[in-house]
Design an enzyme around this catalytic site. Structure first.
Site, PDB file in Angstrom:
ATOM      1  N   CYS A 135       0.849  -1.352   0.101  1.00 22.22           N
ATOM      2  CA  CYS A 135      -0.062   0.046   0.089  1.00 22.22           C
ATOM      3  C   CYS A 135       0.931   1.163  -0.163  1.00 22.22           C
ATOM      4  O   CYS A 135       0.459   2.332  -0.123  1.00 22.22           O
ATOM      5  CB  CYS A 135      -0.869   0.076   1.206  1.00 22.22           C
ATOM      6  SG  CYS A 135      -1.920  -1.499   1.283  1.00 22.22           S
TER       7      CYS A 135
ATOM      8  N   HIS B  75      -2.406   7.166   2.885  1.00 21.04           N
ATOM      9  CA  HIS B  75      -3.114   5.911   2.299  1.00 21.04           C
ATOM     10  C   HIS B  75      -4.803   5.802   2.841  1.00 21.04           C
ATOM     11  O   HIS B  75      -4.861   5.608   3.988  1.00 21.04           O
ATOM     12  CB  HIS B  75      -2.426   5.029   2.785  1.00 21.04           C
ATOM     13  CG  HIS B  75      -2.887   3.263   2.412  1.00 21.04           C
ATOM     14  ND1 HIS B  75      -3.496   3.194   1.191  1.00 21.04           N
ATOM     15  CD2 HIS B  75      -3.265   2.182   3.155  1.00 21.04           C
ATOM     16  CE1 HIS B  75      -4.091   1.902   1.249  1.00 21.04           C
ATOM     17  NE2 HIS B  75      -3.784   1.549   2.544  1.00 21.04           N
TER      18      HIS B  75
ATOM     19  N   ASN C  67     -10.272   0.626   0.187  1.00 26.83           N
ATOM     20  CA  ASN C  67      -8.871   0.499   0.120  1.00 26.83           C
ATOM     21  C   ASN C  67      -8.270   0.200  -1.280  1.00 26.83           C
ATOM     22  O   ASN C  67      -8.905  -1.104  -1.413  1.00 26.83           O
ATOM     23  CB  ASN C  67      -8.379  -0.067   1.152  1.00 26.83           C
ATOM     24  CG  ASN C  67      -6.811  -0.584   1.316  1.00 26.83           C
ATOM     25  OD1 ASN C  67      -6.127  -0.205   0.401  1.00 26.83           O
ATOM     26  ND2 ASN C  67      -6.343  -0.777   2.528  1.00 26.83           N
TER      27      ASN C  67
HETATM   28  N1  ACO Z   1     -19.464  -6.926   9.153  1.00 26.30           N
HETATM   29  C1  ACO Z   1     -20.092  -7.175  10.594  1.00 26.30           C
HETATM   30  N2  ACO Z   1     -19.197  -7.365  11.673  1.00 26.30           N
HETATM   31  C2  ACO Z   1     -18.004  -8.025  11.352  1.00 26.30           C
HETATM   32  C3  ACO Z   1     -17.206  -7.414  10.059  1.00 26.30           C
HETATM   33  C4  ACO Z   1     -18.293  -7.067   9.022  1.00 26.30           C
HETATM   34  N3  ACO Z   1     -17.921  -6.700   7.819  1.00 26.30           N
HETATM   35  N4  ACO Z   1     -16.104  -7.527  10.339  1.00 26.30           N
HETATM   36  C5  ACO Z   1     -15.632  -8.063  11.403  1.00 26.30           C
HETATM   37  N5  ACO Z   1     -16.818  -8.193  12.186  1.00 26.30           N
HETATM   38  C6  ACO Z   1     -17.093  -8.231  13.532  1.00 26.30           C
HETATM   39  C7  ACO Z   1     -15.992  -9.358  14.210  1.00 26.30           C
HETATM   40  O1  ACO Z   1     -16.283 -10.371  13.816  1.00 26.30           O
HETATM   41  C8  ACO Z   1     -16.059  -8.933  15.618  1.00 26.30           C
HETATM   42  O2  ACO Z   1     -17.285  -9.574  16.101  1.00 26.30           O
HETATM   43  P1  ACO Z   1     -17.106 -10.475  17.433  1.00 26.30           P
HETATM   44  O3  ACO Z   1     -16.946  -9.172  18.559  1.00 26.30           O
HETATM   45  O4  ACO Z   1     -18.348 -11.043  17.677  1.00 26.30           O
HETATM   46  O5  ACO Z   1     -15.840 -11.179  17.526  1.00 26.30           O
HETATM   47  C9  ACO Z   1     -16.547  -7.514  15.561  1.00 26.30           C
HETATM   48  O6  ACO Z   1     -16.988  -7.163  14.344  1.00 26.30           O
HETATM   49  C10 ACO Z   1     -15.163  -6.482  16.055  1.00 26.30           C
HETATM   50  O7  ACO Z   1     -14.260  -6.817  15.144  1.00 26.30           O
HETATM   51  P2  ACO Z   1     -12.924  -6.309  15.143  1.00 26.30           P
HETATM   52  O8  ACO Z   1     -11.820  -6.719  14.222  1.00 26.30           O
HETATM   53  O9  ACO Z   1     -12.376  -6.152  16.693  1.00 26.30           O
HETATM   54  O10 ACO Z   1     -13.389  -4.836  14.914  1.00 26.30           O
HETATM   55  P3  ACO Z   1     -12.441  -3.465  14.569  1.00 26.30           P
HETATM   56  O11 ACO Z   1     -13.313  -2.272  15.354  1.00 26.30           O
HETATM   57  O12 ACO Z   1     -11.135  -3.772  15.120  1.00 26.30           O
HETATM   58  O13 ACO Z   1     -12.614  -3.085  13.117  1.00 26.30           O
HETATM   59  C11 ACO Z   1     -11.050  -3.061  11.145  1.00 26.30           C
HETATM   60  C12 ACO Z   1     -11.928  -4.043  12.176  1.00 26.30           C
HETATM   61  C13 ACO Z   1     -12.260  -2.269  10.333  1.00 26.30           C
HETATM   62  C14 ACO Z   1     -10.609  -4.327   9.987  1.00 26.30           C
HETATM   63  C15 ACO Z   1      -9.970  -2.577  11.928  1.00 26.30           C
HETATM   64  O14 ACO Z   1      -9.375  -3.513  12.772  1.00 26.30           O
HETATM   65  C16 ACO Z   1      -9.155  -1.893  10.955  1.00 26.30           C
HETATM   66  O15 ACO Z   1      -9.436  -0.804  10.443  1.00 26.30           O
HETATM   67  N6  ACO Z   1      -7.950  -2.257  10.678  1.00 26.30           N
HETATM   68  C17 ACO Z   1      -6.995  -1.994   9.926  1.00 26.30           C
HETATM   69  C18 ACO Z   1      -7.102  -2.921   8.798  1.00 26.30           C
HETATM   70  C19 ACO Z   1      -6.911  -2.396   7.436  1.00 26.30           C
HETATM   71  O16 ACO Z   1      -7.469  -1.706   7.062  1.00 26.30           O
HETATM   72  N7  ACO Z   1      -6.304  -3.084   6.759  1.00 26.30           N
HETATM   73  C20 ACO Z   1      -6.247  -2.907   5.149  1.00 26.30           C
HETATM   74  C21 ACO Z   1      -5.117  -3.600   4.769  1.00 26.30           C
HETATM   75  S1  ACO Z   1      -3.431  -3.022   5.402  1.00 26.30           S
HETATM   76  C22 ACO Z   1      -3.315  -1.363   4.655  1.00 26.30           C
HETATM   77  O17 ACO Z   1      -4.069  -1.098   3.912  1.00 26.30           O
HETATM   78  C23 ACO Z   1      -2.522  -0.534   5.348  1.00 26.30           C
END
Ligand code: ACO
Length: 314
Positions: A112, A236, A266
């Site tokens: 990225c 990004h 993304n």
């Molecule tokens: N719809 C509904 N529920 C979902 C989804 C979805 N699409 N995805 C995950 N959940 C659920 C999970 O299963 C979890 O449920 P549980 O509590 O029953 O176990 C709950 O939502 C919370 O999940 P978390 O992973 O803790 O959610 P979080 O608030 O951390 O958000 C996210 C997840 C958006 C991926 C966050 O961690 C994030 O922004 N991470 C950065 C990752 C990223 O953007 N990566 C991109 C690639 S790398 C890059 O570009 C640099």
């Protein structure tokens, strides 16, 4: 002699996939969850039979037209991608061929952060006198490496291509040498050959925010600038919460933060040039503005730079 960005272009696949489409397909998710946690509303997906190379060339042609430059004036082409059409050859020779030129052409895998790395390499070639016009295309087709059965990643990614033309001149600011870094964390974020993108979302989130903020602070300090000097900040476009948290850590006010993640999700290395192009067409980005760029991706690798946007060539 400095290097400056003199043209920008983009290309997006026609097919739009909304959050509601994921719900309709039976993925256990909701539009409300996706928007609240990521800010993403829709993304573009390339049809499986279509080629990344064609999308990259479309963005390149738009950037050339924007710069008022002929393809025959290019002497180097860098394409950043983690999703080429072939393991080898890369996308860059294909783009060169589409443009009808035989310029030096090479792919760069900076995940990225690829666009910031490529800007740095292109600028260095120009400053060293080894090239006078360089095309950078960032093209990623993340739908090819997304597991659409996994709700935690399926909704985050989109496909697209963004391109920039750099030329040499006595620009007021030009493209600052980037602050680059790496920290090998393959377990936290990776895509195995032939497999899907997987990650530890929380670790990626905190590292992305901290590294992009640190690198931005470092490049600003080196250039004798402060955050207040920036007219816009383009990071990004991983998701809205990462953008907001990075801006908050740096003290960038909301009106200077560029985001198009709601429309494209993304798109990996394509995200910064796509955001620059959208900011320009939305009327937010004008010639002479000072823009901070910051990116973070799998590796981990990251980088930040500062550019003077389409400055007059003295
Ligand atoms: N719809 C509904 N529920 C979902 C989804 C979805 N699409 N995805 C995950 N959940 C659920 C999970 O299963 C979890 O449920 P549980 O509590 O029953 O176990 C709950 O939502 C919370 O999940 P978390 O992973 O803790 O959610 P979080 O608030 O951390 O958000 C996210 C997840 C958006 C991926 C966050 O961690 C994030 O922004 N991470 C950065 C990752 C990223 O953007 N990566 C991109 C690639 S790398 C890059 O570009 C640099």
């Amino acid at each position: 002699m400095k290097a400056g960005v003199v043209g920008i272009g983009r290309a997006l696949p026609d097919k739009v996939v909304t959050n509601a489409d994921f719900e309709a397909r039976g993925l256990d998710t909701t539009d409300d969850w996706i928007v609240r946690r990521t800010g993403i509303r829709e993304r573009h997906h390339l049809e499986p039979e279509d080629q990344a190379g064609a999308l990259a060339t479309e963005a390149a042609r738009e950037a050339l037209a924007d710069a008022g430059l002929g393809a025959d004036e290019l002497d180097h082409i860098i394409v950043t991608t983690i999703t080429p059409d072939w393991i080898t050859p890369g996308l860059a020779p294909r783009v060169a061929d589409d443009l009808g030129v035989g310029a030096g052409a090479v792919d760069l895998n900076g995940a990225c952060a690829g666009f910031v790395y490529a800007l740095d390499h292109a600028s260095a070639l120009i400053e060293a006198g080894r090239a006078s016009a360089v095309l950078v295309v960032s093209c990623d087709i993340l739908s090819r490496i997304t597991d659409f059965e996994d709700r935690s990643t399926a909704v985050l990614f989109g496909d697209g291509a963004g391109a920039a033309i750099l030329t040499g001149g006595e620009f007021a600011r030009g493209v600052a040498a980037a602050e680059l870094g790496s920290d090998y964390q393959v377990d936290q974020l990776n895509a195995p050959i032939g497999g899907f993108l997987g990650m530890n979302g929380r670790s990626v989130y905190t590292n992305a925010v901290d590294r992009m903020a640190q690198a931005t602070r470092a490049v600003l300090e080196r250039e004798g600038l402060t955050v207040d000097d920036l007219d816009l900040f383009v990071a990004h476009q991983a998701n809205q919460r990462i953008l907001d948290a990075t801006a908050a850590q740096l003290g960038v006010p909301a009106e200077k933060l560029v985001s198009n993640v709601d429309r494209v999700a993304n798109t990996s290395s394509a995200s910064i040039p796509l955001a620059l192009r959208d900011a320009e067409s939305d009327g937010r980005l004008e010639p002479g503005m000072l823009v901070g760029l910051a990116a973070f991706g799998a590796g981990y690798v990251w980088g930040a730079t500062v550019i003077g946007w389409k400055e007059d060539r003295a």
